[in-house]
Write an enzyme that holds these catalytic residues in place. Sequence first.
Site, PDB file in Angstrom:
ATOM      1  N   ASP A  45       0.879  -1.162   0.000  1.00 13.28           N
ATOM      2  CA  ASP A  45       0.000   0.000   0.000  1.00 13.28           C
ATOM      3  C   ASP A  45       0.918   1.213   0.000  1.00 13.28           C
ATOM      4  OD1 ASP A  45      -1.398   1.838   2.600  1.00 13.28           O
ATOM      5  OD2 ASP A  45      -2.388   1.626   0.672  1.00 13.28           O
TER       6      ASP A  45
ATOM      7  N   GLY B 257     -10.018   7.464  -1.319  1.00 18.55           N
ATOM      8  CA  GLY B 257     -10.145   8.198  -2.581  1.00 18.55           C
ATOM      9  C   GLY B 257     -10.444   9.658  -2.287  1.00 18.55           C
TER      10      GLY B 257
ATOM     11  N   ARG C 122     -13.812  11.312  -0.890  1.00 18.00           N
ATOM     12  CA  ARG C 122     -13.754  11.900   0.448  1.00 18.00           C
ATOM     13  C   ARG C 122     -14.366  13.307   0.447  1.00 18.00           C
ATOM     14  NH1 ARG C 122      -8.218  10.963   1.752  1.00 18.00           N
ATOM     15  NH2 ARG C 122      -8.959   8.795   1.857  1.00 18.00           N
TER      16      ARG C 122
ATOM     17  N   ARG D 226      -8.121  17.981  -8.640  1.00 20.10           N
ATOM     18  CA  ARG D 226      -6.947  18.236  -9.504  1.00 20.10           C
ATOM     19  C   ARG D 226      -6.029  19.249  -8.843  1.00 20.10           C
ATOM     20  NH1 ARG D 226     -10.587  17.733 -13.570  1.00 20.10           N
ATOM     21  NH2 ARG D 226     -11.074  19.978 -13.619  1.00 20.10           N
TER      22      ARG D 226
ATOM     23  N   ASP E 186      -1.797  -0.225   6.067  1.00 20.17           N
ATOM     24  CA  ASP E 186      -1.830   0.600   7.282  1.00 20.17           C
ATOM     25  C   ASP E 186      -3.238   0.851   7.785  1.00 20.17           C
ATOM     26  OD1 ASP E 186      -2.485   3.955   6.634  1.00 20.17           O
ATOM     27  OD2 ASP E 186      -2.515   2.408   5.082  1.00 20.17           O
TER      28      ASP E 186
ATOM     29  N   ASP F 179      -0.213   5.166   0.869  1.00 16.98           N
ATOM     30  CA  ASP F 179      -0.493   6.167   1.886  1.00 16.98           C
ATOM     31  C   ASP F 179      -0.576   5.548   3.274  1.00 16.98           C
ATOM     32  OD1 ASP F 179      -2.426   7.545  -0.629  1.00 16.98           O
ATOM     33  OD2 ASP F 179      -0.738   8.595   0.289  1.00 16.98           O
TER      34      ASP F 179
ATOM     35  N   THR G 144      -4.932   3.169  -3.467  1.00 13.45           N
ATOM     36  CA  THR G 144      -6.151   3.888  -3.837  1.00 13.45           C
ATOM     37  C   THR G 144      -5.820   5.243  -4.449  1.00 13.45           C
ATOM     38  OG1 THR G 144      -7.301   2.867  -1.977  1.00 13.45           O
ATOM     39  CG2 THR G 144      -8.203   4.934  -2.791  1.00 13.45           C
TER      40      THR G 144
HETATM   41  C1  XBP Z   1      -5.275   6.107   0.741  1.00 15.65           C
HETATM   42  C2  XBP Z   1      -6.347   6.983   0.216  1.00 15.65           C
HETATM   43  C3  XBP Z   1      -6.022   8.008  -0.790  1.00 15.65           C
HETATM   44  C4  XBP Z   1      -5.424   9.254  -0.198  1.00 15.65           C
HETATM   45  C5  XBP Z   1      -5.699  10.459  -1.061  1.00 15.65           C
HETATM   46  O1  XBP Z   1      -4.603   5.462  -0.247  1.00 15.65           O
HETATM   47  O2  XBP Z   1      -7.466   6.812   0.605  1.00 15.65           O
HETATM   48  O3  XBP Z   1      -7.189   8.309  -1.412  1.00 15.65           O
HETATM   49  O4  XBP Z   1      -5.938   9.529   1.064  1.00 15.65           O
HETATM   50  O5  XBP Z   1      -5.218  10.264  -2.344  1.00 15.65           O
HETATM   51  P1  XBP Z   1      -3.831   4.045   0.042  1.00 15.65           P
HETATM   52  P2  XBP Z   1      -6.045  10.797  -3.608  1.00 15.65           P
HETATM   53  O6  XBP Z   1      -4.675   2.969  -0.565  1.00 15.65           O
HETATM   54  O7  XBP Z   1      -2.483   4.172  -0.591  1.00 15.65           O
HETATM   55  O8  XBP Z   1      -3.722   3.897   1.530  1.00 15.65           O
HETATM   56  O9  XBP Z   1      -6.522  12.171  -3.252  1.00 15.65           O
HETATM   57  O10 XBP Z   1      -5.072  10.777  -4.713  1.00 15.65           O
HETATM   58  O11 XBP Z   1      -7.199   9.850  -3.790  1.00 15.65           O
HETATM   59 MG    MG Z   2      -2.905   3.245   3.249  1.00 19.70          MG
END
Ligand code: XBP
Ligand code: MG
Length: 270
Positions: free
Chosen positions: A17, A59, A63, A90, A190, A19, A130
């Site tokens: 993953d 996302g 969100r 964007r 995480d 973030d 994501t």
């Molecule tokens: C976590 C998410 C991402 C980010 C924001 O991603 O939920 O949407 O918070 O990124 P991960 P974007 O699966 O890596 O933990 O604004 O590009 O969606």
């Molecule tokens: Mg994550």
Amino acid sequence: MSHDALIVPSLEALLFDVDGTLADTEDSHRVAFNAAFAEAGLDWFWDEALYAQLLRVTGGKERIRYFIDGHVPSFRPDGDLEAFIAGLHREKTRVYVQMLGRGELPLRPGVERLIRDARDNGLRLAIATTTTPDNVYSLLQHSFSTDATDWFELIAAADAAPIKKPAPDVYHYALDRLGLPAERCLALEDSANGVIAARQAELEVLVTVNGYTRDQDFNGAALVLDGFGEPGHPCHVIAGGPDPGGLVDTGFLRRLHALRWTARNAADAN
Ligand code: XBP
Ligand code: MG
């Protein structure tokens, strides 16, 4: 069939993953969202407490929509709402990528060491996230090394799986592209949404918590740690096992994978 007859499949690949796992990015995402809101002349402000709640939804566009529905339901821009949200997102992504470009987001302790160790020990590496693809490329290039994207055989991001975690789509996509069964892979996550997504794809999951996810429900995860550990800065077990002894490396991940596979299949064998 006795346990001895069980042939444990070898661990072939790690699915990372992004973030909250590769780097503690979520607070920078939050800052970028707020910058985009200000840029658009909106008086919306996401503080840490609110953002922790909004992280229930993965996302960025999703969100923002979740926030509007829950906090400013009467808000309507001139023109189409989805187009407005896409425009905000964007701008948020532009600000976030700029932050990455300034090298403001280091990898979490132990991540670079583990990636190099896994690569040196023949494990295939992939990303299942994501987030927006530009965010991944920029993070790897600015916080790891300019050729880091080449280290990963596959980078599966929001463009590859529009239906986001906790749906398993991005993991199904990654397994399909790698041509591997889930039982030969391990997911590194995480968040609760990440664990649900990986488990739905029948992947074993190792969780490393962070400030935003520490209190989430990681039911189904094989092991929950506070990090991957570094020499002199050991990681600690929060739930599950076995204990990596302060530092997660390829040898430990192979042991964890074999133990989980045996535990899951021994029951079937009896
Ligand atoms: C976590 C998410 C991402 C980010 C924001 O991603 O939920 O949407 O918070 O990124 P991960 P974007 O699966 O890596 O933990 O604004 O590009 O969606
Ligand atoms: Mg994550």
